[in-house]
Design a protein around this motif. Structure first.
Motif, PDB file in Angstrom:
ATOM      1  N   UNK A 115       0.792  -1.170   0.049  1.00  0.00           N
ATOM      2  CA  UNK A 115      -0.103   0.134   0.291  1.00  0.00           C
ATOM      3  C   UNK A 115       0.990   1.263   0.087  1.00  0.00           C
ATOM      4  N   UNK A 116       1.297   1.778  -1.366  1.00  0.00           N
ATOM      5  CA  UNK A 116       1.944   3.045  -1.236  1.00  0.00           C
ATOM      6  C   UNK A 116       0.967   4.215  -0.661  1.00  0.00           C
ATOM      7  N   UNK A 117       1.942   5.205  -0.285  1.00  0.00           N
ATOM      8  CA  UNK A 117       0.953   6.421   0.017  1.00  0.00           C
ATOM      9  C   UNK A 117       0.547   7.168  -1.298  1.00  0.00           C
ATOM     10  N   UNK A 118      -0.472   7.879  -1.321  1.00  0.00           N
ATOM     11  CA  UNK A 118      -0.961   8.434  -2.604  1.00  0.00           C
ATOM     12  C   UNK A 118      -0.084   9.637  -2.679  1.00  0.00           C
ATOM     13  N   UNK A 119      -0.114  10.018  -3.956  1.00  0.00           N
ATOM     14  CA  UNK A 119       0.927  10.856  -4.757  1.00  0.00           C
ATOM     15  C   UNK A 119       0.191  11.834  -5.501  1.00  0.00           C
ATOM     16  N   UNK A 120       0.430  13.149  -5.273  1.00  0.00           N
ATOM     17  CA  UNK A 120      -0.072  14.213  -5.896  1.00  0.00           C
ATOM     18  C   UNK A 120       0.859  14.967  -6.740  1.00  0.00           C
ATOM     19  N   UNK A 121       0.820  15.085  -8.116  1.00  0.00           N
ATOM     20  CA  UNK A 121       1.992  15.962  -8.680  1.00  0.00           C
ATOM     21  C   UNK A 121       1.250  17.108  -9.278  1.00  0.00           C
ATOM     22  N   UNK A 122       2.009  18.216  -8.839  1.00  0.00           N
ATOM     23  CA  UNK A 122       1.586  19.743  -9.523  1.00  0.00           C
ATOM     24  C   UNK A 122       2.598  20.141 -10.557  1.00  0.00           C
ATOM     25  N   UNK A 123       2.165  20.763 -11.555  1.00  0.00           N
ATOM     26  CA  UNK A 123       2.948  21.108 -12.469  1.00  0.00           C
ATOM     27  C   UNK A 123       2.892  22.897 -13.012  1.00  0.00           C
ATOM     28  N   UNK A 124       3.249  23.469 -11.734  1.00  0.00           N
ATOM     29  CA  UNK A 124       3.353  25.010 -11.931  1.00  0.00           C
ATOM     30  C   UNK A 124       4.034  25.620 -13.150  1.00  0.00           C
ATOM     31  N   UNK A 125       4.968  25.078 -13.525  1.00  0.00           N
ATOM     32  CA  UNK A 125       5.702  25.748 -14.569  1.00  0.00           C
ATOM     33  C   UNK A 125       6.222  24.551 -15.556  1.00  0.00           C
ATOM     34  N   UNK A 126       6.836  25.035 -16.641  1.00  0.00           N
ATOM     35  CA  UNK A 126       7.080  24.084 -17.761  1.00  0.00           C
ATOM     36  C   UNK A 126       8.249  22.963 -17.657  1.00  0.00           C
ATOM     37  N   UNK A 127       9.263  23.530 -16.574  1.00  0.00           N
ATOM     38  CA  UNK A 127      10.275  22.499 -16.187  1.00  0.00           C
ATOM     39  C   UNK A 127      10.196  22.450 -14.642  1.00  0.00           C
ATOM     40  N   UNK A 128       9.010  22.725 -14.042  1.00  0.00           N
ATOM     41  CA  UNK A 128       9.026  22.564 -12.396  1.00  0.00           C
ATOM     42  C   UNK A 128       7.910  21.745 -12.244  1.00  0.00           C
ATOM     43  N   UNK A 132       3.847  15.745  -4.101  1.00  0.00           N
ATOM     44  CA  UNK A 132       3.228  15.628  -2.642  1.00  0.00           C
ATOM     45  C   UNK A 132       2.961  14.056  -2.358  1.00  0.00           C
ATOM     46  N   UNK A 133       3.647  13.539  -1.090  1.00  0.00           N
ATOM     47  CA  UNK A 133       3.572  12.333  -0.669  1.00  0.00           C
ATOM     48  C   UNK A 133       2.734  12.391   0.516  1.00  0.00           C
ATOM     49  N   UNK A 134       1.610  11.456   0.398  1.00  0.00           N
ATOM     50  CA  UNK A 134       0.632  11.462   1.752  1.00  0.00           C
ATOM     51  C   UNK A 134       1.271  10.801   2.844  1.00  0.00           C
ATOM     52  N   UNK A 135       0.763  11.213   4.005  1.00  0.00           N
ATOM     53  CA  UNK A 135       1.427  10.476   5.200  1.00  0.00           C
ATOM     54  C   UNK A 135       1.205   9.080   5.381  1.00  0.00           C
ATOM     55  N   UNK A 136       1.934   8.392   6.174  1.00  0.00           N
ATOM     56  CA  UNK A 136       1.570   6.944   6.549  1.00  0.00           C
ATOM     57  C   UNK A 136       2.848   5.815   6.190  1.00  0.00           C
ATOM     58  N   UNK A 137       3.681   6.401   5.612  1.00  0.00           N
ATOM     59  CA  UNK A 137       4.698   5.590   5.059  1.00  0.00           C
ATOM     60  C   UNK A 137       5.999   6.135   5.416  1.00  0.00           C
ATOM     61  N   UNK A 173       6.909  16.609   0.630  1.00  0.00           N
ATOM     62  CA  UNK A 173       6.750  17.433  -0.728  1.00  0.00           C
ATOM     63  C   UNK A 173       8.252  17.582  -1.123  1.00  0.00           C
ATOM     64  N   UNK A 174       8.287  17.136  -2.630  1.00  0.00           N
ATOM     65  CA  UNK A 174       9.528  17.182  -3.309  1.00  0.00           C
ATOM     66  C   UNK A 174       9.417  18.227  -4.373  1.00  0.00           C
ATOM     67  N   UNK A 175      10.441  19.045  -4.735  1.00  0.00           N
ATOM     68  CA  UNK A 175      10.284  19.901  -5.893  1.00  0.00           C
ATOM     69  C   UNK A 175      11.246  19.055  -6.941  1.00  0.00           C
ATOM     70  N   UNK A 176      10.870  19.111  -8.232  1.00  0.00           N
ATOM     71  CA  UNK A 176      11.527  18.360  -9.148  1.00  0.00           C
ATOM     72  C   UNK A 176      11.672  19.589 -10.328  1.00  0.00           C
ATOM     73  N   UNK A 177      12.903  19.877 -10.577  1.00  0.00           N
ATOM     74  CA  UNK A 177      13.192  20.860 -11.603  1.00  0.00           C
ATOM     75  C   UNK A 177      13.812  20.152 -12.849  1.00  0.00           C
ATOM     76  N   UNK A 178      13.279  19.920 -14.097  1.00  0.00           N
ATOM     77  CA  UNK A 178      13.551  19.270 -14.979  1.00  0.00           C
ATOM     78  C   UNK A 178      14.428  20.246 -15.941  1.00  0.00           C
ATOM     79  N   UNK A 179      15.770  20.067 -15.696  1.00  0.00           N
ATOM     80  CA  UNK A 179      16.677  21.125 -16.478  1.00  0.00           C
ATOM     81  C   UNK A 179      16.876  20.674 -18.091  1.00  0.00           C
ATOM     82  N   UNK A 180      16.999  19.333 -18.254  1.00  0.00           N
ATOM     83  CA  UNK A 180      17.313  18.898 -19.529  1.00  0.00           C
ATOM     84  C   UNK A 180      16.601  17.553 -19.610  1.00  0.00           C
TER      85      UNK A 180
END
Length: 194
Positions: A115-128, A132-137, A173-180
């Motif tokens: 049972x993996x935690x729920x994941x939510x992905x936001x995409x506020x900018x082209x490369x950003x 968000x990882x739900x609690x419990x794990x 909450x993790x920030x992922x910046x896709x540089x290339x």
């Protein structure tokens, strides 16, 4: 579910650090060096004891070990099934990120007891992206950091990963910046059967 996590830690310590380290950690955590039986139940706090013993034995922080565990789950040859499950998320790292919200359901198809935690992905900018990882794990944030770094390498993408926050209940909450997206040559992977 904790037997799967504990077994993953056991395999990680054995495969990366050697059988001697695993035996030392197992004894310090009050376990038999034979490890975990898949059908048995283990106390939930055993995972904490295992990680504490590994941290002491290897003189490394718990979060550092968990991040290395995430990398191991994708990059070690003995964990090819995990990599394959993750690579079915798409043909590019961008596609993979977009599929992360579906990962818990895909994982349950392969391992119903996981049972993996729920994941939510936001995409506020082209490369950003913001994951968000739900609690419990407990430890999900550091494991996800290692896993995402390894997957970026697997796809040949250059990314900058930063934790925005990690709570003691496992929420992160993790920030992922896709540089290339095509920084290097990714590892070969074929979606369909040959």
């Amino acid at each position: 579910m904790n037997v799967l996590i504990n077994r993953a830690i056991q395999c990680f310590l054995r495969d990366v650090w050697g059988m001697g380290v695993w035996c030392d950690v197992a004894r310090a955590a009050g376990l038999s060096p034979r490890g975990f039986e898949p059908l048995l139940d283990y106390p939930a706090d055993l995972t904490h004891h295992l990680l504490a013993a590994a941290s002491v034995r290897l003189n490394r922080g718990r979060d550092d070990l968990l991040e290395d565990l995430g990398t191991y789950l994708v990059s070690h040859p003995s964990r090819a099934a995990v990599r394959r499950l993750l690579r079915f998320g798409g043909i590019s790292f961008h596609d993979f990120l977009q599929s992360l919200e579906d990962l818990p359901a895909r994982a349950r198809l392969a391992l119903p007891e996981l049972a993996l935690p729920d994941l939510r992905l936001e995409h506020p900018a082209a490369d950003l992206f913001r994951l968000s990882i739900a609690p419990g794990f407990i430890g999900a944030g550091p494991v996800a950091l290692g896993l995402l770094r390894a997957m970026a390498d697997d796809y040949g993408a250059l990314v900058l990963l930063e934790p925005e926050g990690m709570d003691t209940d496992g929420a992160a909450v993790l920030t992922i910046r896709l540089l290339d997206a095509t920084h290097g040559e990714g590892r070969a992977f074929v979606l369909g059967a040959l």
